[in-house]
Design an enzyme around this catalytic site. Structure first.
Site, PDB file in Angstrom:
ATOM      1  N   SER A   1       0.850  -1.196   0.000  1.00 55.52           N
ATOM      2  CA  SER A   1       0.000   0.000   0.000  1.00 55.52           C
ATOM      3  C   SER A   1       0.876   1.232   0.000  1.00 55.52           C
ATOM      4  CB  SER A   1      -0.888   0.018   1.243  1.00 55.52           C
ATOM      5  OG  SER A   1      -1.373   1.334   1.426  1.00 55.52           O
TER       6      SER A   1
ATOM      7  N   HIS B   1      -1.085  -1.276  -4.362  1.00 57.90           N
ATOM      8  CA  HIS B   1      -2.358  -0.998  -3.671  1.00 57.90           C
ATOM      9  C   HIS B   1      -2.457   0.509  -3.436  1.00 57.90           C
ATOM     10  CE1 HIS B   1      -5.854  -2.132  -1.246  1.00 57.90           C
ATOM     11  NE2 HIS B   1      -5.459  -1.208  -0.378  1.00 57.90           N
TER      12      HIS B   1
ATOM     13  N   ASP C   1      -4.670   3.520  -2.002  1.00 58.24           N
ATOM     14  CA  ASP C   1      -5.741   3.820  -1.034  1.00 58.24           C
ATOM     15  C   ASP C   1      -6.301   5.227  -1.242  1.00 58.24           C
ATOM     16  OD1 ASP C   1      -5.986   1.479   0.659  1.00 58.24           O
ATOM     17  OD2 ASP C   1      -3.936   1.913   1.305  1.00 58.24           O
TER      18      ASP C   1
ATOM     19  N   MET D   1      -8.924   7.959   0.021  1.00 57.70           N
ATOM     20  CA  MET D   1      -9.736   8.347   1.189  1.00 57.70           C
ATOM     21  C   MET D   1     -10.261   9.762   0.992  1.00 57.70           C
ATOM     22  SD  MET D   1      -7.386   6.891   4.258  1.00 57.70           S
ATOM     23  CE  MET D   1      -6.564   5.289   4.148  1.00 57.70           C
TER      24      MET D   1
ATOM     25  N   HIS E   1      -8.312   0.991  -4.094  1.00 59.11           N
ATOM     26  CA  HIS E   1      -9.234   0.729  -2.985  1.00 59.11           C
ATOM     27  C   HIS E   1      -9.927   2.047  -2.635  1.00 59.11           C
ATOM     28  CE1 HIS E   1      -9.484  -0.276   1.638  1.00 59.11           C
ATOM     29  NE2 HIS E   1     -10.673  -0.129   1.092  1.00 59.11           N
TER      30      HIS E   1
ATOM     31  N   MET F   1     -12.138   4.285  -0.592  1.00 55.33           N
ATOM     32  CA  MET F   1     -12.795   4.548   0.695  1.00 55.33           C
ATOM     33  C   MET F   1     -13.453   5.911   0.540  1.00 55.33           C
ATOM     34  SD  MET F   1      -9.691   3.071   2.990  1.00 55.33           S
ATOM     35  CE  MET F   1      -8.566   3.215   1.598  1.00 55.33           C
TER      36      MET F   1
ATOM     37  N   MET G   1     -11.225  -6.157   5.111  1.00 54.34           N
ATOM     38  CA  MET G   1     -10.445  -5.245   5.943  1.00 54.34           C
ATOM     39  C   MET G   1     -10.139  -5.939   7.263  1.00 54.34           C
ATOM     40  SD  MET G   1      -9.981  -2.615   4.122  1.00 54.34           S
ATOM     41  CE  MET G   1      -9.022  -1.742   5.374  1.00 54.34           C
TER      42      MET G   1
ATOM     43  N   GLY H   1      -8.887   3.787   7.102  1.00 50.68           N
ATOM     44  CA  GLY H   1      -8.606   5.209   7.332  1.00 50.68           C
ATOM     45  C   GLY H   1      -7.140   5.507   7.582  1.00 50.68           C
ATOM     46  N   PHE H   2      -6.412   4.517   8.081  1.00 53.62           N
ATOM     47  CA  PHE H   2      -5.026   4.778   8.461  1.00 53.62           C
ATOM     48  C   PHE H   2      -4.165   3.539   8.249  1.00 53.62           C
ATOM     49  CE2 PHE H   2      -7.894   7.330  10.956  1.00 53.62           C
ATOM     50  CZ  PHE H   2      -7.405   8.611  10.732  1.00 53.62           C
ATOM     51  N   GLY H   3      -2.897   3.763   7.895  1.00 55.82           N
ATOM     52  CA  GLY H   3      -1.928   2.675   7.860  1.00 55.82           C
ATOM     53  C   GLY H   3      -1.396   2.433   9.273  1.00 55.82           C
TER      54      GLY H   3
ATOM     55  N   ASP I   1      -6.454  -6.682   3.985  1.00 55.86           N
ATOM     56  CA  ASP I   1      -5.852  -5.341   4.059  1.00 55.86           C
ATOM     57  C   ASP I   1      -5.844  -4.832   5.493  1.00 55.86           C
ATOM     58  OD1 ASP I   1      -4.973  -2.775   3.562  1.00 55.86           O
ATOM     59  OD2 ASP I   1      -6.719  -2.157   2.378  1.00 55.86           O
ATOM     60  N   GLY I   2      -4.632  -4.654   6.042  1.00 57.72           N
ATOM     61  CA  GLY I   2      -4.477  -4.015   7.346  1.00 57.72           C
ATOM     62  C   GLY I   2      -3.708  -4.857   8.344  1.00 57.72           C
TER      63      GLY I   2
HETATM   64  C1  DX5 Z   1      -6.299   1.312   5.526  1.00 59.22           C
HETATM   65  C2  DX5 Z   1      -5.765   1.028   4.149  1.00 59.22           C
HETATM   66  C3  DX5 Z   1      -4.661   0.024   4.119  1.00 59.22           C
HETATM   67  C4  DX5 Z   1      -3.431   0.409   4.881  1.00 59.22           C
HETATM   68  C5  DX5 Z   1      -2.603  -0.785   5.150  1.00 59.22           C
HETATM   69  O1  DX5 Z   1      -7.469   2.051   5.425  1.00 59.22           O
HETATM   70  O2  DX5 Z   1      -6.804   0.535   3.317  1.00 59.22           O
HETATM   71  O3  DX5 Z   1      -4.344  -0.297   2.777  1.00 59.22           O
HETATM   72  O4  DX5 Z   1      -2.671   1.344   4.221  1.00 59.22           O
HETATM   73  O5  DX5 Z   1      -1.495  -0.401   5.886  1.00 59.22           O
HETATM   74  P1  DX5 Z   1      -0.790  -1.339   6.940  1.00 59.22           P
HETATM   75  O6  DX5 Z   1      -0.254  -2.529   6.202  1.00 59.22           O
HETATM   76  O7  DX5 Z   1       0.275  -0.482   7.515  1.00 59.22           O
HETATM   77  O8  DX5 Z   1      -1.827  -1.753   7.957  1.00 59.22           O
HETATM   78 ZN    ZN Z   2      -6.389  -0.415   1.329  1.00 54.45          ZN
END
Ligand code: DX5
Ligand code: ZN
Length: 232
Positions: A12, A37, A39, A41, A70, A72, A141, A146-148, A183-184
């Site tokens: 990602s 990937h 993301d 948002m 992806h 969101m 998920m 929302g966050f990595g 994912d996550g």
């Molecule tokens: C979260 C994203 C993910 C995220 C994954 O909303 O969809 O793709 O970036 O990051 P990691 O692997 O750090 O959990």
């Molecule tokens: Zn994602």
């Protein structure tokens, strides 16, 4: 079984260095990943704001592997043609973010992309009863979007097993293949149980981009993830 099943790795870019995104995506492709990937948002469906079609278009010439977008985003329909035009190959969205899930899935395929649905940790899988034939990917998920850098939610494993059983039954009945992505919070210490539960495609953001690439770090992490995924 003697051969190891395919595992697709999808870093990602949420955790990449945005000031050098072209270099970053070239580096992960060179390091052996399978998908980028991407993301998206919108600060509405999720409490964060990231990147859109212009950035997809900008990175497109830097990689030859598919871009896995992806969304969101809510609503989703208007943005989908822009991503198809910007070079996306796979487009996934959250069913609760579309008023007409079946129509949105059809639109993605009509635009020449692969289509997928994304289920949050507490979202039911009910709509799969009706749209299996329109899916190329199901994305579970394993964190709240929302966050990595968040921690993997263990109840995802049971959900993965349920979806794997549904996909296998669908294919056994003559249906098209459907990829199962997670994912996550995917790391070397949990990827084995994720793959054992049925995932064939793993997103990894912080696990990959947390490693400095200067010394070949991305390749090392990617190899470590693949090795950890299929313990002897
Ligand atoms: C979260 C994203 C993910 C995220 C994954 O909303 O969809 O793709 O970036 O990051 P990691 O692997 O750090 O959990
Ligand atoms: Zn994602």
């Amino acid at each position: 079984m003697s051969s190891t099943p395919t595992l697709r790795l999808a870093p990602s870019i949420l955790s990449a260095d945005f000031s050098r995104l072209g270099d970053e995506v070239r580096a992960i492709e060179a390091a052996g990943c399978d998908l980028v990937h991407f993301d998206v948002m919108d600060n509405h469906y999720v409490p964060n704001l990231t990147i859109g079609p212009l950035v997809c278009e900008a990175i497109r010439p830097h990689v030859s592997i598919p871009i896995d977008v992806h969304l969101m985003v809510e609503p989703v329909d208007a943005i989908i043609p822009l991503f198809a035009k910007a070079g996306a190959n796979i487009i996934t969205f959250h069913p609760e973010a579309s008023k007409h899930v079946d129509r949105t899935l059809s639109m993605i395929r009509e635009l020449g992309c692969k289509a997928g649905l994304v289920f949050n940790p507490a979202t039911s899988l009910d709509c799969l009863d009706y749209v299996m034939d329109k899916l190329d990917m199901i994305l579970l998920m394993s964190v709240n979007p929302g966050f990595g850098g968040q921690k993997f939610i263990p109840s995802t494993l049971g959900k993965l097993r349920q979806v794997r059983a549904r996909i296998d039954a669908h294919v056994a009945a003559g249906g098209q293949p459907i990829w199962l992505e997670v994912d996550g919070g995917v790391k070397t210490d949990n990827i084995a149980e994720i793959v054992a539960a049925g995932a064939d495609t793993c997103v990894a953001g912080s696990a990959v981009f947390g490693a400095p690439d200067a010394d070949g770090g991305y390749k090392t992490v990617m190899q470590a993830l693949r090795t950890a995924a299929h313990p002897a």
